[in-house]
Write a protein that holds these residues in place. Structure first.
Motif, PDB file in Angstrom:
ATOM      1  N   ARG A 250       0.837  -1.203   0.000  1.00 10.72           N
ATOM      2  CA  ARG A 250       0.000   0.000   0.000  1.00 10.72           C
ATOM      3  C   ARG A 250       0.870   1.251   0.000  1.00 10.72           C
ATOM      4  N   ASP A 251       1.904   1.255   0.834  1.00 10.80           N
ATOM      5  CA  ASP A 251       2.816   2.401   0.893  1.00 10.80           C
ATOM      6  C   ASP A 251       3.513   2.633  -0.442  1.00 10.80           C
ATOM      7  N   GLU A 252       3.906   1.578  -1.118  1.00  9.80           N
ATOM      8  CA  GLU A 252       4.551   1.699  -2.433  1.00  9.80           C
ATOM      9  C   GLU A 252       3.582   2.270  -3.467  1.00  9.80           C
ATOM     10  N   ILE A 253       2.334   1.843  -3.394  1.00  7.97           N
ATOM     11  CA  ILE A 253       1.306   2.355  -4.312  1.00  7.97           C
ATOM     12  C   ILE A 253       1.111   3.848  -4.078  1.00  7.97           C
ATOM     13  N   VAL A 254       0.996   4.239  -2.825  1.00  6.31           N
ATOM     14  CA  VAL A 254       0.803   5.656  -2.488  1.00  6.31           C
ATOM     15  C   VAL A 254       2.020   6.469  -2.924  1.00  6.31           C
ATOM     16  N   ARG A 255       3.213   5.959  -2.668  1.00  9.19           N
ATOM     17  CA  ARG A 255       4.436   6.678  -3.059  1.00  9.19           C
ATOM     18  C   ARG A 255       4.512   6.841  -4.579  1.00  9.19           C
ATOM     19  N   ALA A 256       4.203   5.772  -5.304  1.00  6.23           N
ATOM     20  CA  ALA A 256       4.221   5.834  -6.769  1.00  6.23           C
ATOM     21  C   ALA A 256       3.188   6.832  -7.273  1.00  6.23           C
TER      22      ALA A 256
ATOM     23  N   ALA B 193      -1.475  -4.576 -11.774  1.00  2.00           N
ATOM     24  CA  ALA B 193      -2.509  -3.534 -11.910  1.00  2.00           C
ATOM     25  C   ALA B 193      -3.715  -3.814 -11.021  1.00  2.00           C
ATOM     26  N   GLY B 194      -4.091  -5.070 -10.889  1.00  2.00           N
ATOM     27  CA  GLY B 194      -5.246  -5.409 -10.062  1.00  2.00           C
ATOM     28  C   GLY B 194      -4.989  -5.246  -8.575  1.00  2.00           C
ATOM     29  N   THR B 195      -3.722  -5.249  -8.188  1.00  2.00           N
ATOM     30  CA  THR B 195      -3.369  -5.140  -6.770  1.00  2.00           C
ATOM     31  C   THR B 195      -3.838  -3.818  -6.180  1.00  2.00           C
ATOM     32  N   ILE B 196      -3.757  -2.756  -6.960  1.00  2.00           N
ATOM     33  CA  ILE B 196      -4.176  -1.439  -6.456  1.00  2.00           C
ATOM     34  C   ILE B 196      -5.616  -1.483  -5.962  1.00  2.00           C
ATOM     35  N   TYR B 197      -6.451  -2.213  -6.667  1.00  2.00           N
ATOM     36  CA  TYR B 197      -7.876  -2.242  -6.338  1.00  2.00           C
ATOM     37  C   TYR B 197      -8.175  -3.037  -5.069  1.00  2.00           C
ATOM     38  N   ARG B 198      -7.190  -3.727  -4.534  1.00  2.00           N
ATOM     39  CA  ARG B 198      -7.355  -4.365  -3.220  1.00  2.00           C
ATOM     40  C   ARG B 198      -7.278  -3.322  -2.111  1.00  2.00           C
ATOM     41  N   TYR B 199      -6.608  -2.216  -2.415  1.00  2.00           N
ATOM     42  CA  TYR B 199      -6.392  -1.166  -1.411  1.00  2.00           C
ATOM     43  C   TYR B 199      -7.261   0.065  -1.643  1.00  2.00           C
ATOM     44  N   PHE B 200      -7.570   0.323  -2.906  1.00  2.00           N
ATOM     45  CA  PHE B 200      -8.335   1.520  -3.260  1.00  2.00           C
ATOM     46  C   PHE B 200      -9.391   1.127  -4.284  1.00  2.00           C
ATOM     47  N   GLU B 201     -10.643   1.442  -3.982  1.00  2.07           N
ATOM     48  CA  GLU B 201     -11.755   1.063  -4.848  1.00  2.07           C
ATOM     49  C   GLU B 201     -11.592   1.605  -6.264  1.00  2.07           C
ATOM     50  N   ASN B 202     -11.106   2.837  -6.367  1.00  5.88           N
ATOM     51  CA  ASN B 202     -10.889   3.462  -7.673  1.00  5.88           C
ATOM     52  C   ASN B 202      -9.906   4.628  -7.501  1.00  5.88           C
ATOM     53  N   LYS B 203      -9.607   5.298  -8.563  1.00  7.24           N
ATOM     54  CA  LYS B 203      -8.631   6.382  -8.527  1.00  7.24           C
ATOM     55  C   LYS B 203      -9.106   7.559  -7.671  1.00  7.24           C
ATOM     56  N   ASP B 204     -10.394   7.849  -7.702  1.00  5.21           N
ATOM     57  CA  ASP B 204     -10.918   8.939  -6.869  1.00  5.21           C
ATOM     58  C   ASP B 204     -10.669   8.661  -5.390  1.00  5.21           C
ATOM     59  N   VAL B 205     -10.884   7.422  -4.970  1.00  7.74           N
ATOM     60  CA  VAL B 205     -10.649   7.043  -3.575  1.00  7.74           C
ATOM     61  C   VAL B 205      -9.164   7.185  -3.253  1.00  7.74           C
ATOM     62  N   LEU B 206      -8.306   6.734  -4.145  1.00 10.93           N
ATOM     63  CA  LEU B 206      -6.863   6.861  -3.957  1.00 10.93           C
ATOM     64  C   LEU B 206      -6.469   8.330  -3.785  1.00 10.93           C
ATOM     65  N   ILE B 207      -6.936   9.184  -4.665  1.00  9.47           N
ATOM     66  CA  ILE B 207      -6.606  10.611  -4.626  1.00  9.47           C
ATOM     67  C   ILE B 207      -7.067  11.253  -3.322  1.00  9.47           C
ATOM     68  N   ASN B 208      -8.281  10.959  -2.916  1.00 13.09           N
ATOM     69  CA  ASN B 208      -8.811  11.551  -1.686  1.00 13.09           C
ATOM     70  C   ASN B 208      -8.138  11.004  -0.436  1.00 13.09           C
ATOM     71  N   GLU B 209      -7.836   9.708  -0.422  1.00 12.30           N
ATOM     72  CA  GLU B 209      -7.142   9.135   0.734  1.00 12.30           C
ATOM     73  C   GLU B 209      -5.720   9.672   0.840  1.00 12.30           C
ATOM     74  N   MET B 210      -5.075   9.872  -0.297  1.00 13.56           N
ATOM     75  CA  MET B 210      -3.731  10.447  -0.275  1.00 13.56           C
ATOM     76  C   MET B 210      -3.768  11.854   0.315  1.00 13.56           C
ATOM     77  N   TYR B 211      -4.752  12.630  -0.070  1.00 11.25           N
ATOM     78  CA  TYR B 211      -4.878  13.981   0.483  1.00 11.25           C
ATOM     79  C   TYR B 211      -5.081  13.917   1.993  1.00 11.25           C
ATOM     80  N   GLN B 212      -5.981  13.059   2.422  1.00 10.25           N
ATOM     81  CA  GLN B 212      -6.273  12.920   3.853  1.00 10.25           C
ATOM     82  C   GLN B 212      -5.013  12.522   4.618  1.00 10.25           C
ATOM     83  N   GLU B 213      -4.250  11.584   4.073  1.00 11.41           N
ATOM     84  CA  GLU B 213      -3.026  11.139   4.734  1.00 11.41           C
ATOM     85  C   GLU B 213      -1.979  12.245   4.800  1.00 11.41           C
TER      86      GLU B 213
END
Length: 191
Positions: free
Chosen positions: A7-13, A39-59
């Motif tokens: 998850r940390d590697e995905i967020v860093r990338a 590519a499918g691994t990301i979706y285990r941690y983040f439902e979609n790109k919008d969720v990823l973007i918003n969670e990154m901001y929150q973090e």
């Protein structure tokens, strides 16, 4: 690699790619490639790109908050608290240029506009130390009686421009210039 490390590697990338190429220039497949996961691994941690973007901001917000508020409670005078927060935030941005570039992308996108609108309307809670400081300053008649978005613009606009110019190598912000920059922001908002 553990689940947390993945998850940390995905967020860093994602942080690197979005800072370099913007939201549209950072598709999930490219983020996965940069993170070294399928590519499918990301979706285990983040439902979609919008969720990823918003969670990154929150973090990032949760990461910055303790940095800028360290020692803040000990300061008494309103002006000193304003200077403390501005100085700590500018130093954070200088020391963390990827975080700064991501936050710029976020705040200048529909994601950031929605977040700002919700905060200003009191719908969204978060690390709102500036919001509370500005409300207090208006109530105590220490700050100019202008709409809150204008106080944010007068406080953060110059600070963000200085951080951006430092990161791009146009200026070198040393301690003295940081202090003068934050003082100029204070001069813009004080009564």
């Amino acid at each position: 690699m553990s689940k947390l490390e993945k998850r940390d590697e995905i967020v860093r990338a994602a942080l690197e790619l979005i800072a370099e190429h913007g939201f549209h220039g950072a598709p999930m497949a490219l983020i996965a490639e940069r993170a070294g996961v399928g590519a499918g691994t990301i979706y285990r941690y983040f439902e979609n790109k919008d969720v990823l973007i918003n969670e990154m901001y929150q973090e990032l917000e949760e990461k910055i908050f303790p940095v800028i508020t360290e020692g803040y409670g000990e300061l008494k005078a309103f002006r000193e608290r304003f200077l403390h927060l501005g100085t700590a935030l500018l130093r954070y941005f200088i020391q963390n240029p990827l975080d700064f570039r991501y936050l710029e992308q976020f705040h200048n996108s529909p994601y950031g506009v929605a977040t700002r609108r919700e905060r200003l309307l009191g719908v969204r809670e978060g690390c709102d130390v500036y919001f509370h400081l500005f409300e207090e300053g208006i109530a105590q008649q220490v700050l100019k009686d202008v709409p809150l978005p204008l106080l944010f613009a007068l406080s953060f606009g110059p600070l963000l421009a200085a951080a951006r110019d430092h990161i791009l190598g146009f200026i070198e912000l040393d301690d003295a210039l940081i202090a003068r920059t934050i003082e100029a922001c204070w001069d813009a908002v004080k009564r």
